[in-house]
Each structure stands twice: as structure tokens, then as C-alpha cells.
Design a protein around this motif. Structure first.
Motif, PDB file in Angstrom:
ATOM      1  N   TYR A 182     -30.792  42.957   1.249  1.00 59.81           N
ATOM      2  CA  TYR A 182     -29.526  43.680   1.113  1.00 59.81           C
ATOM      3  C   TYR A 182     -29.372  44.581   2.342  1.00 59.81           C
ATOM      4  CZ  TYR A 182     -29.078  42.078  -3.699  1.00 59.81           C
ATOM      5  OH  TYR A 182     -28.933  41.295  -4.825  1.00 59.81           O
ATOM      6  N   LYS A 183     -28.564  44.121   3.284  1.00 55.73           N
ATOM      7  CA  LYS A 183     -28.515  44.749   4.608  1.00 55.73           C
ATOM      8  C   LYS A 183     -27.852  46.121   4.606  1.00 55.73           C
ATOM      9  CE  LYS A 183     -26.298  41.254   6.264  1.00 55.73           C
ATOM     10  NZ  LYS A 183     -25.565  40.368   7.226  1.00 55.73           N
ATOM     11  N   ASN A 184     -26.955  46.382   3.644  1.00 56.23           N
ATOM     12  CA  ASN A 184     -26.201  47.635   3.656  1.00 56.23           C
ATOM     13  C   ASN A 184     -26.678  48.651   2.629  1.00 56.23           C
ATOM     14  OD1 ASN A 184     -24.625  46.629   5.723  1.00 56.23           O
ATOM     15  ND2 ASN A 184     -23.003  45.895   4.374  1.00 56.23           N
ATOM     16  N   HIS A 188     -34.675  48.640   3.718  1.00 54.29           N
ATOM     17  CA  HIS A 188     -33.722  47.817   2.970  1.00 54.29           C
ATOM     18  C   HIS A 188     -34.413  47.063   1.830  1.00 54.29           C
ATOM     19  CE1 HIS A 188     -30.712  48.611   6.011  1.00 54.29           C
ATOM     20  NE2 HIS A 188     -31.547  48.185   6.952  1.00 54.29           N
ATOM     21  N   ASP A 246     -21.875  47.352  -2.460  1.00 51.44           N
ATOM     22  CA  ASP A 246     -21.817  46.664  -1.167  1.00 51.44           C
ATOM     23  C   ASP A 246     -22.936  45.635  -1.157  1.00 51.44           C
ATOM     24  OD1 ASP A 246     -21.685  45.784   1.412  1.00 51.44           O
ATOM     25  OD2 ASP A 246     -21.498  47.770   2.307  1.00 51.44           O
ATOM     26  N   ALA A 289     -23.738  42.969   0.669  1.00 49.51           N
ATOM     27  CA  ALA A 289     -24.015  42.153   1.850  1.00 49.51           C
ATOM     28  C   ALA A 289     -25.453  41.663   1.781  1.00 49.51           C
ATOM     29  CB  ALA A 289     -23.787  42.979   3.119  1.00 49.51           C
ATOM     30  N   ASP A 349     -28.376  38.884   2.978  1.00 49.61           N
ATOM     31  CA  ASP A 349     -28.837  37.917   3.979  1.00 49.61           C
ATOM     32  C   ASP A 349     -29.965  37.094   3.359  1.00 49.61           C
ATOM     33  OD1 ASP A 349     -29.493  36.495   6.201  1.00 49.61           O
ATOM     34  OD2 ASP A 349     -30.186  38.196   7.396  1.00 49.61           O
TER      35      ASP A 349
END
Length: 226
Positions: A12-14, A63, A95, A97, A99
Motif C-alpha cells: 500500500y504505497k500511500n 508502508h 487511499d 493505491a 502495488d
């Protein structure tokens, strides 16, 4: 022997968390399906299943990260894709986001010594070997940790049906750190080590791997599987 293991990495990048919040990631996803033991390594009765965790919840680089291997991929992937929000502790994150990457990583015997780094503390000591460690001198402690490290790797490989045919030789440059695990203060270790064994990148070894402890980063890999 050596085999290639399917490994999925989801980040979870954010979302930014502290290392100690990895348990909250595990708690959220484990509660989504109590019947699937891959998510939490427990039977529906609550009894623990003693095996290498196929889904591991971590905080790496600040993260949330989830590492899944083999059958664990099939268990966790649908839940990752379905979530529009996740609750971690007392905070709700929307959020999403995410990857996700999938790779085949080598595991097992290596003809070459390979170097690895612990990204999160390695919990090497249990009740029995803790007393041996405390009573030992510097050289004896180093030898004991090398032997425990080899034992952890044998256990991991056994969980995937990989037989180590060579004698494992492990050296290390580790330092002691204090960590909290299940509400108890414990001694962990950070640093680097070298061993003639292939370890999948970002997988964990030792105690507490499902909660993010003992996460290993490949620093040199002659097989080009970084």
C-alpha cells in the motif's frame, strides 16, 4: 535441492505506518475469513497451526506490505482486490493505491554463499535457547546464533517440501535490539548474514514471521533472482 517458489508482494504505497503496526494489518485481513487458515495460521477453534506462514504481514520502508507464497496467494489476493477501505488500529484508510507483483524466487541449496539483510528484527531466541545465549560468551553467542539461523532456514524449506542436501554454513554480523512481541519485551537481532542457501526476497524467518519479524532482503544473489 532447490526449487522456485511463487511469491506475491503487495504494498500500500500511500499508507504510512510504524513497524509495530504490522500486527494491525494481520488483524484486519485475518478477520475477513476465519475459515481460511492461510490468512492467520489458526483453526476455526482458535488453536494455532504450527507451520511456516504462507501469508505474512509487514511494514517495510514505512508502508504496509503483504507477502504471500504458493497457496497463500490464492487466499489473500481476492481480499486485497475487494477492499475499498482498510481499518488498521483506530484509523480507517481509503487511499487504496496498491502495488502488486508476482515472481518466482529460488529456495534451497546454493553452491555459493549469499548475503542477506534483516529489514525487521529477527526473533531468534525462545525460552530454551535464551538461557544458553545469556550464559554464553561472545564467540559462543555468535556460534549459537549461526546454528539457530541454519535451523530456521531448514524449517522454512521443509514447509515447502524442499530438502537441504548440503551442510548449511552461516556467518553473520548481527546486533541486539529490543522489540515488543505480543505485549512482551524481547531481544531481537538486526544486521546481515551469509549462508549457502537461497531465501526468497522479503520472506521472513524465525519467530513472528506472520507479524513481520525476521524479514530478509537479498543483498547478493548469483542466480539473478533479485
Amino acid at each position: 535441492m532447490m526449487k522456485y517458489v511463487r511469491v506475491m508482494t503487495a504494498v500500500y504505497k500511500n499508507i504510512c505506518l510504524s513497524t509495530g503496526e504490522a500486527k494491525n494489518i494481520r488483524g484486519f485481513f485475518a478477520d475477513l475469513d476465519h475459515a481460511d487458515s492461510c490468512l492467520h495460521n489458526h483453526k476455526e477453534s482458535g488453536e494455532q497451526i504450527y507451520r511456516y506462514p504462507l501469508v505474512q504481514y509487514k511494514v517495510v520502508g514505512g508502508h504496509p506490505m503483504i507477502i504471500a507464497m504458493e497457496d497463500g496467494i490464492r487466499s489473500i489476493h481476492p481480499h486485497l482486490m475487494e477492499q475499498t477501505r482498510i481499518t488498521l488500529g483506530e484509523k480507517i484508510y481509503t487511499d487504496m493505491a496498491l502495488d502488486i507483483s508476482l515472481a518466482r524466487r529460488p529456495m534451497g541449496d546454493s553452491r555459493e554463499m549469499r548475503q542477506y539483510q534483516f529489514l525487521t528484527p529477527w526473533l531468534a531466541l525462545n525460552q530454551s535457547n535464551y538461557e544458553k545465549y545469556k550464559e554464553a560468551d561472545g564467540e559462543e553467542r555468535a556460534t549459537l546464533l549461526s546454528n539457530i539461523l541454519a535451523g530456521n532456514l531448514l524449517s522454512m524449506c521443509k514447509g515447502f517440501g524442499v530438502t537441504i542436501e548440503n551442510r548449511l554454513i552461516a556467518t553473520h554480523q548481527l546486533r541486539s535490539v529490543s522489540v515488543w512481541y505480543k505485549g512482551k519485551k524481547m531481544e531481537g537481532f538486526m544486521g546481515t548474514f551469509q549462508v549457502n542457501c537461497c531465501i526468497p526476497d522479503l520472506c521472513g524467518i524465525g519467530k513472528g514471521t506472520a507479524r513481520g519479524f525476521g524479514t530478509v532482503k537479498v543483498q547478493s544473489d548469483r542466480m539473478g533472482e533479485e
